[in-house]
Design an enzyme around this catalytic site. Structure first.
Site, PDB file in Angstrom:
ATOM      1  N   ASN A   1       0.858  -1.167   0.000  1.00 59.74           N
ATOM      2  CA  ASN A   1       0.000   0.000   0.000  1.00 59.74           C
ATOM      3  C   ASN A   1       0.900   1.225   0.000  1.00 59.74           C
ATOM      4  OD1 ASN A   1      -2.369   1.396  -0.040  1.00 59.74           O
ATOM      5  ND2 ASN A   1      -3.152   0.534   1.863  1.00 59.74           N
ATOM      6  N   HIS A   2       0.428   2.330  -0.546  1.00 59.39           N
ATOM      7  CA  HIS A   2       1.219   3.555  -0.556  1.00 59.39           C
ATOM      8  C   HIS A   2       1.392   4.082   0.872  1.00 59.39           C
ATOM      9  CE1 HIS A   2       1.205   4.030  -4.880  1.00 59.39           C
ATOM     10  NE2 HIS A   2      -0.069   3.683  -4.877  1.00 59.39           N
ATOM     11  N   ALA A   3       2.583   4.570   1.165  1.00 60.40           N
ATOM     12  CA  ALA A   3       2.803   5.287   2.415  1.00 60.40           C
ATOM     13  C   ALA A   3       2.215   6.684   2.240  1.00 60.40           C
ATOM     14  CB  ALA A   3       4.291   5.354   2.725  1.00 60.40           C
ATOM     15  N   TYR A   4       1.599   7.210   3.291  1.00 65.10           N
ATOM     16  CA  TYR A   4       0.925   8.500   3.167  1.00 65.10           C
ATOM     17  C   TYR A   4       0.982   9.321   4.449  1.00 65.10           C
ATOM     18  CZ  TYR A   4      -2.676   5.696   5.418  1.00 65.10           C
ATOM     19  OH  TYR A   4      -3.343   4.858   6.267  1.00 65.10           O
TER      20      TYR A   4
ATOM     21  N   GLY B  98       6.962   6.180  -1.096  1.00 62.87           N
ATOM     22  CA  GLY B  98       7.216   4.748  -1.181  1.00 62.87           C
ATOM     23  C   GLY B  98       5.997   3.932  -0.807  1.00 62.87           C
TER      24      GLY B  98
END
Length: 174
Positions: free
Chosen positions: A100-103, A114
């Protein structure tokens, strides 16, 4: 040994994944045996009587463990580090996400942060219906049923019957 694993992976993705379904009369059992033999070489651990259906994708597969009498349905996408127990039935077109996208940092665009990788674990005696999507890091407890078309975004207790989008507890089998 590593060379044999890579060779088996090339044969699987280049040829064996396109063989007929295991239930096709006459040639199906042969196709099942070929894919199973290759996955016994590729996977970290592969139980007896495993059924890998046609066009199942599992990355390199080098870190997958799968128990006895379990299978990956046709067109499934399974991350390389997935753990699958014994007696697991997985229908067609299941998609298990690994990243999953880091946010977390709002000062940096999400595309530059990342990704976060999480491992999926599937217990014993699990039935996963057609077109199920699982978000990263799910644990499907033993005895569970995941209904067709479910988007699984959280974990549930053992013997749960889960369905919907997002997945909700329908009832417990026990």
């Amino acid at each position: 040994m590593k060379l044999f694993r890579y060779l088996a992976l090339i044969i699987y993705y280049g040829f064996a994944q396109f063989l007929p379904h295991s239930y096709t009369p006459v040639v199906g059992p042969i196709a099942k045996a070929i894919r199973g033999a290759l996955c016994r070489i590729i996977f970290k651990q592969c139980g007896r009587n495993v059924n890998i259906e046609r066009r199942a994708h599992f990355g390199s597969g080098f870190h997958i463990t799968i128990g006895d009498n379990s299978g990956l349905g046709a067109n499934c996408h399974v991350p390389n580090d997935t753990q699958i127990g014994h007696d697991v039935m997985m229908a067609e077109n299941c998609y298990i996400l690994a990243r999953n996208h880091a946010y977390a940092d709002t000062t940096i665009p999400m595309r530059l942060q990342g990704s976060v990788r999480k491992r999926t674990v599937i217990g014993n005696d699990v039935w996963i219906g057609r077109d199920v999507i699982m978000t990263p890091g799910r644990t499907i407890c033993s005895g569970s049923i995941i209904a067709a078309g479910t988007v699984l975004t959280k974990d549930f207790p053992e013997y749960a019957i889960v369905g919907g989008n997002p997945g909700k507890l329908i009832k417990l089998r026990k």
